[in-house]
Design a protein around this motif. Structure first.
Motif, mmCIF file in Angstrom:
data_model
loop_
_atom_site.group_PDB
_atom_site.id
_atom_site.type_symbol
_atom_site.label_atom_id
_atom_site.label_comp_id
_atom_site.label_asym_id
_atom_site.label_seq_id
_atom_site.Cartn_x
_atom_site.Cartn_y
_atom_site.Cartn_z
ATOM 1 N N ALA A 262 -8.524 5.688 3.507
ATOM 2 C CA ALA A 262 -7.841 5.830 2.543
ATOM 3 C C ALA A 262 -7.267 5.797 1.334
ATOM 4 N N ILE A 263 -6.985 7.535 2.248
ATOM 5 C CA ILE A 263 -5.458 8.136 1.417
ATOM 6 C C ILE A 263 -4.369 7.270 1.976
ATOM 7 N N ALA A 264 -4.641 6.553 3.461
ATOM 8 C CA ALA A 264 -3.438 6.087 4.041
ATOM 9 C C ALA A 264 -3.096 4.614 3.873
ATOM 10 N N LEU A 265 -4.312 4.031 2.986
ATOM 11 C CA LEU A 265 -4.400 2.744 2.517
ATOM 12 C C LEU A 265 -3.677 2.885 1.214
ATOM 13 N N ALA A 266 -4.099 3.674 0.372
ATOM 14 C CA ALA A 266 -3.334 4.522 -0.712
ATOM 15 C C ALA A 266 -1.514 4.410 -0.746
ATOM 16 N N LEU A 267 -1.116 5.804 0.316
ATOM 17 C CA LEU A 267 0.020 5.562 0.818
ATOM 18 C C LEU A 267 0.900 4.244 0.719
ATOM 19 N N VAL A 268 0.409 4.069 1.625
ATOM 20 C CA VAL A 268 0.819 2.474 1.757
ATOM 21 C C VAL A 268 0.914 1.700 0.263
ATOM 22 N N PHE A 269 0.056 1.492 -0.203
ATOM 23 C CA PHE A 269 0.411 0.997 -1.354
ATOM 24 C C PHE A 269 1.560 1.098 -2.312
ATOM 25 N N GLY A 270 1.348 2.760 -2.281
ATOM 26 C CA GLY A 270 2.217 3.119 -3.408
ATOM 27 C C GLY A 270 4.251 3.220 -2.703
ATOM 28 N N ARG A 271 4.384 2.718 -1.227
ATOM 29 C CA ARG A 271 5.215 2.438 -0.928
ATOM 30 C C ARG A 271 5.406 1.030 -1.164
ATOM 31 N N LEU A 272 4.547 -0.103 -1.134
ATOM 32 C CA LEU A 272 4.475 -0.709 -1.289
ATOM 33 C C LEU A 272 5.151 -1.168 -3.039
ATOM 34 N N ALA A 273 4.725 -0.800 -3.811
ATOM 35 C CA ALA A 273 4.810 -0.685 -5.473
ATOM 36 C C ALA A 273 6.228 0.119 -5.731
ATOM 37 N N ARG A 274 7.109 0.888 -4.602
ATOM 38 C CA ARG A 274 7.999 1.387 -5.050
ATOM 39 C C ARG A 274 9.208 0.439 -5.245
ATOM 40 N N ARG A 275 8.707 -1.057 -4.403
ATOM 41 C CA ARG A 275 9.923 -1.789 -4.194
ATOM 42 C C ARG A 275 9.748 -3.464 -4.461
ATOM 43 N N HIS A 276 8.484 -3.589 -5.322
ATOM 44 C CA HIS A 276 8.195 -4.592 -5.543
ATOM 45 C C HIS A 276 6.756 -4.228 -6.850
ATOM 46 N N PRO A 277 7.690 -3.544 -7.804
ATOM 47 C CA PRO A 277 7.013 -3.313 -9.148
ATOM 48 C C PRO A 277 6.551 -3.790 -10.362
ATOM 49 N N ARG A 278 5.443 -5.175 -9.482
ATOM 50 C CA ARG A 278 5.585 -6.326 -10.094
ATOM 51 C C ARG A 278 3.926 -6.563 -10.691
ATOM 52 N N THR A 279 2.970 -7.048 -11.652
ATOM 53 C CA THR A 279 1.623 -6.783 -11.512
ATOM 54 C C THR A 279 1.757 -8.351 -10.975
ATOM 55 N N VAL B 15 -2.148 7.766 -5.068
ATOM 56 C CA VAL B 15 -2.512 9.279 -4.453
ATOM 57 C C VAL B 15 -3.283 10.109 -5.054
ATOM 58 N N LEU B 16 -3.261 10.474 -5.886
ATOM 59 C CA LEU B 16 -3.138 10.874 -6.925
ATOM 60 C C LEU B 16 -5.058 10.700 -6.968
ATOM 61 N N GLY B 17 -5.341 10.218 -7.259
ATOM 62 C CA GLY B 17 -6.494 8.852 -8.134
ATOM 63 C C GLY B 17 -7.300 8.954 -6.586
ATOM 64 N N THR B 18 -6.956 8.434 -5.798
ATOM 65 C CA THR B 18 -7.722 7.972 -4.285
ATOM 66 C C THR B 18 -7.692 9.780 -3.968
ATOM 67 N N GLY B 19 -6.918 10.776 -4.075
ATOM 68 C CA GLY B 19 -7.558 11.901 -3.412
ATOM 69 C C GLY B 19 -8.219 12.892 -4.049
ATOM 70 N N LEU B 20 -8.106 13.049 -5.608
ATOM 71 C CA LEU B 20 -9.378 13.480 -6.344
ATOM 72 C C LEU B 20 -10.183 12.884 -6.343
ATOM 73 N N ALA B 21 -10.873 11.704 -6.159
ATOM 74 C CA ALA B 21 -11.976 10.934 -6.564
ATOM 75 C C ALA B 21 -12.864 11.418 -4.814
ATOM 76 N N ALA B 22 -11.881 11.050 -4.094
ATOM 77 C CA ALA B 22 -12.676 11.273 -2.581
ATOM 78 C C ALA B 22 -12.536 12.898 -2.534
ATOM 79 N N LEU B 23 -12.138 13.874 -3.130
ATOM 80 C CA LEU B 23 -12.787 15.427 -3.391
ATOM 81 C C LEU B 23 -13.880 15.289 -3.780
#
Length: 461
Positions: A70-87, A245-253
């Motif tokens: 889940a953290i790996a998936l969250a990191l991928v979404f974060g990187r994609l959103a950095r260059r495609h910050p669209r709804t 990443v923060l939301g996923t990590g805190l939820a997992a914890l």
């Protein structure tokens, strides 16, 4: 072939963006993080410890494996959103990489997931509400309660993104209070004798981990929440990735701490048959029987928060696709920062499904539909992570992160594998029926694509 004697039609006037109002406010990092956490943590945490108890404490290993994925998936979404910050999140990434059809599939499958999941959450919330206000004696009042639980978050969304963020932040804080009570209180009431055997099911270690994971892995759906609403997040290039990443990590914890606390406070033989494991844990920690009421209130708050966030996502996904001509144009109508038609259509469909569930007595059909959503939710994950891999392999690394491409590739492959595991965990029947849902959407795509091409042809004649 162009026809003669026709009057050239003017290009459609550009749609004016709605002017900001006091009801329209972009989310900051705290609210975006709360959106991710609130959507991941719905009602599952209140049942998960008992669900995995038959496998023994080895299920905690499955938790660890899933958390890494889940953290790996969250990191991928974060990187994609950095260059495609669209709804639009996964829809935007899939369309950018593979074209309109892939984007439509991501949008269509995710949209199905959102409104069917909302119906499931409402039904589950009514089950907890029954602890406070007995409703089972009246089908009518049960239906009224289920519809109320759905429409209250919808009204908050229609009131504007300002209120969506406020509800999400408050509900996240309120539901974490009792969960933290269980997690922290369990440290002082923990007894190793309650844990039971490490491997209780008689399966091999690998088989036990896989079986437990099949139950647990759906509890992480929602990691994409901030990226889907990127257009409503302030400074999305930075905040979407951090919130994800923060939301996923805190939820997992919190998942892990609560499960360990319940395992250590409720005897294994009792936990296996428990219908309210967190209630039993609170009773064991503090004595008395007030735990059931406290947990019921926490569960209702948790599910209302999840419904609030998922209602927003159910409107944002078709809104993004409609702006590109892949969903009906009516879904682009926005007021106070919220795609109003998307909210109304989604909550109406969820309400109809809920009423059908109660009046037709079709619990089996309803449960099957919910299982189908566990498959449809993973389709956008697979397409988004595949888009990340495509960008890296095609020399477009600048679209996602720039340097350290090897690291990003490892993350993308791990996230893709995690998404495949999600599909496998849904089961053969759910995958089979989920594919039928996807192909039903192909007709919608054919209609919208033909209409889009016809309009484009008319404007160039």
């Amino acid at each position: 072939m162009p026809h003669t004697g026709t009057v050239t039609k003017p290009a459609p006037a550009p749609q004016h963006e709605e002017l900001p109002s006091k009801h329209d406010r972009r989310f900051g990092l705290p609210v975006a993080t709360a959106l991710v956490m609130g959507n991941i943590i719905g009602g599952g945490i209140f049942l998960l410890p008992a669900s995995v108890a038959p496998f023994g404490t080895i299920s905690l290993v499955a938790f660890g494996v899933l958390t890494v994925g889940a953290i790996a998936l969250a990191l991928v979404f974060g990187r994609l959103a950095r260059r495609h910050p669209r709804t639009g999140g996964p829809y935007v990434y899939a369309r950018e990489a593979f074209g309109d059809f892939a984007g439509f599939l991501a949008s269509w499958s995710y949209w199905i997931t959102t409104w069917v999941s909302n119906a499931a959450l409402a039904v589950a919330a009514v089950g907890y509400l029954d602890v406070l206000l007995p409703l089972h004696g009246s089908r009518f009042w049960t239906i009224v309660a289920a519809l109320t639980v759905q429409w209250l978050p919808a009204l908050a969304n229609l009131a504007g993104t300002r209120y969506v963020g406020a509800v999400q932040l408050v509900s996240t804080v309120l539901k974490f209070a009792p969960l933290l009570l269980v997690a922290v209180g369990g440290l002082f009431s923990f007894h190793a004798d309650n844990l039971g055997p490490f491997r209780a099911s008689g399966d091999s270690s690998l088989g036990a981990v896989s079986a437990a994971a099949a139950i647990l892995l759906f509890s992480y759906l929602g990691v994409e929440s901030a990226s889907v609403s990127a257009g409503e997040v302030r400074d999305p290039e930075r905040n979407v990735g951090r919130a994800t990443v923060l939301g996923t990590g805190l939820a997992a914890l919190l998942y892990l701490l609560c499960t360990v606390a319940v395992f250590g406070t409720v005897a294994h033989d009792r936990l296996v048959d428990s219908s309210a494991p967190l209630s039993d844990a609170v009773n064991a920690m503090f004595g008395g029987t007030w735990g059931g009421t406290a947990v019921a209130i926490a569960a209702i708050v948790s599910m209302l928060g999840a419904l609030n966030g998922w209602t927003l996502l159910s409107a944002q996904t078709p809104y993004a696709a409609a702006k590109d001509g892949l969903f009906p144009a009516v879904f682009t109508k926005k007021k106070r920062g919220t795609p109003t038609v998307g909210v109304i259509v989604a909550v109406t469909l969820a309400s109809l499904l809920t009423v059908y569930n109660y009046t037709a007595g079709s619990a089996g059909v309803f449960e099957t539909l919910v299982l189908v959503t566990t498959f449809t939710a993973t389709v956008p994950y697979l397409l988004a992570t595949a888009a990340q891999i495509y960008f890296l392999l095609s020399g477009q690394g600048h679209r996602v992160s720039g340097p350290r491409l090897a690291r990003d590739m490892v993350l993308a492959l791990a996230a893709f594998g995690f998404s495949l595991w999600l599909v496998g965990g849904a089961g053969y029947a759910a995958v089979y029926q989920g594919v039928l849902f996807l192909f039903a959407g192909v007709l919608v795509y054919a209609w919208m694509a033909a209409r889009k091409k016809r309009v484009a042809g008319d404007t160039t004649d």
